[in-house]
Design an enzyme around this catalytic site. Structure first.
Site: not given
Length: 339
Positions: A196, A216, A237-239
């Site tokens: 990540q 991240r 969560a990510h993005n």
């Protein structure tokens, strides 16, 4: 702090019915308020207390028959929030850096900053002016903390996180931890971790509750827009990209690479699938499951989520299923006897 009803009305643009020279020293609930205190009314369920309240003044949306002086305004709860911030000042620690704090020499720190005991700040960080960092906070390398931001005890901020101005982050929150990214090889029957490498960017005037996690990005960034308020126990969560002035209520879970527009409210325990979009000005009711994109503003509910009116009709029919079943069973029984 002591202020007159007239002064309060001028500050928030309310109309007065009653004595404008009354002095207000504090705030309280309508059923508990005493002389010298201010209260408010927004829920009709509490109208019964208007005749008995001991409050000197009450903020209302319309005129009532009550012995208390009334401050009448269009949005009484908003007015109450503004007055509360005037009358009740949050405690702030005195500026200074604890001897037990560990701060890398490459980090720059602005004026009038408080850094509590056992804080750890990594390399090449930038801490703005009037920032409060309470005991036990850990901040990784290359982070930026904007002016007037408060980070409460035991928050963990990983590397490469950018936080705007006037932000509040409550205890136990983790920002910038790895997203849940893995690749499964059927050939090898093995799980590979996807590194990540992105960042977390948090805008201005954001508040983040206790024990919330914001991951991240995998390659791009996870972004929280200006003015958004996030409750306790939320997973982002990510993005994910969350717009401006959103309300994300407790126990909401948002899967990766989801885009949420401006002025969106996700009520308690809403689950949002990954790689979808939610339009501006959407409200999703508690415990709903958003499994596909919502493209139009409005109110939605249910699992899977649907337009609120459709959901209400569906729920009404579901509640009648036992009755409908018994009617069908009776009709079939009668038909069987006739045949």
């Amino acid at each position: 702090m002591e202020v007159t009803v007239r002064e309060l009305a001028q500050l928030i643009g309310c109309r007065i019915k009653g004595n404008p020279d009354l002095k207000i020293r504090g705030v309280n609930e309508i059923q508990k308020a005493r002389e010298g205190e201010l209260t408010f009314l927004t829920n009709p369920k509490y109208e019964k207390f208007l005749k008995t309240t001991k409050a000197s003044a009450v903020i209302v949306g319309k005129e009532y028959d009550t012995p208390a002086t009334q401050l009448i305004c269009e949005e009484p709860y908003v007015a109450f929030a503004k007055i509360l911030s005037i009358l009740v000042k949050e405690p702030h620690p005195e500026a200074g850096i604890s001897e037990t704090a560990t701060i890398d020499e490459t980090t720059t720190i602005g004026e009038n900053v408080y850094i509590g005991s056992h804080v750890s700040i990594g390399k090449n960080c930038k801490i703005g002016k009037n920032v409060n960092i309470y005991p036990g906070v850990v901040i990784g390398d290359r982070c930026e903390i904007g002016d007037n931001t408060t980070i409460f005890a035991n928050v963990t901020i990983y590397h490469d996180v950018k936080i705007g101005k006037n932000v509040k982050i409550h205890s136990g929150t983790v920002i910038g931890s790895d997203g849940f990214g893995y690749a499964f090889s059927k050939k090898e029957m093995k799980i590979y971790k996807v590194p990540q490498t992105g960042k977390v960017i948090i805008g201005n005037n954001v508040e983040i509750g206790a024990n919330t996690t914001i991951d991240r990005g995998t390659i791009g960034d996870t972004v929280i827009g200006d003015g958004t308020k996030i409750d306790n126990l939320v997973q982002i969560a990510h993005n994910d990209k969350i717009g401006k002035n959103c309300f994300i209520v407790s126990q909401v879970g948002i899967s990766g690479s989801t885009r949420i527009g401006n002025n969106v409210t996700l009520a308690g325990q809403v689950g949002v699938a990954g790689h979808i979009e939610i339009a501006d000005n959407v409200t999703v009711g508690a415990k709903a499951g958003v499994t596909k994109s919502i493209t139009k503003p409005g109110i939605y509910a249910g699992f899977p989520v649907k337009d609120y009116r459709t959901w209400r009709k569906t729920e009404a029919l579901i509640n009648r299923l036992p009755e409908i079943y018994n009617k069908i069973k009776t009709l079939l029984s009668v038909k069987g006897r006739k045949s």
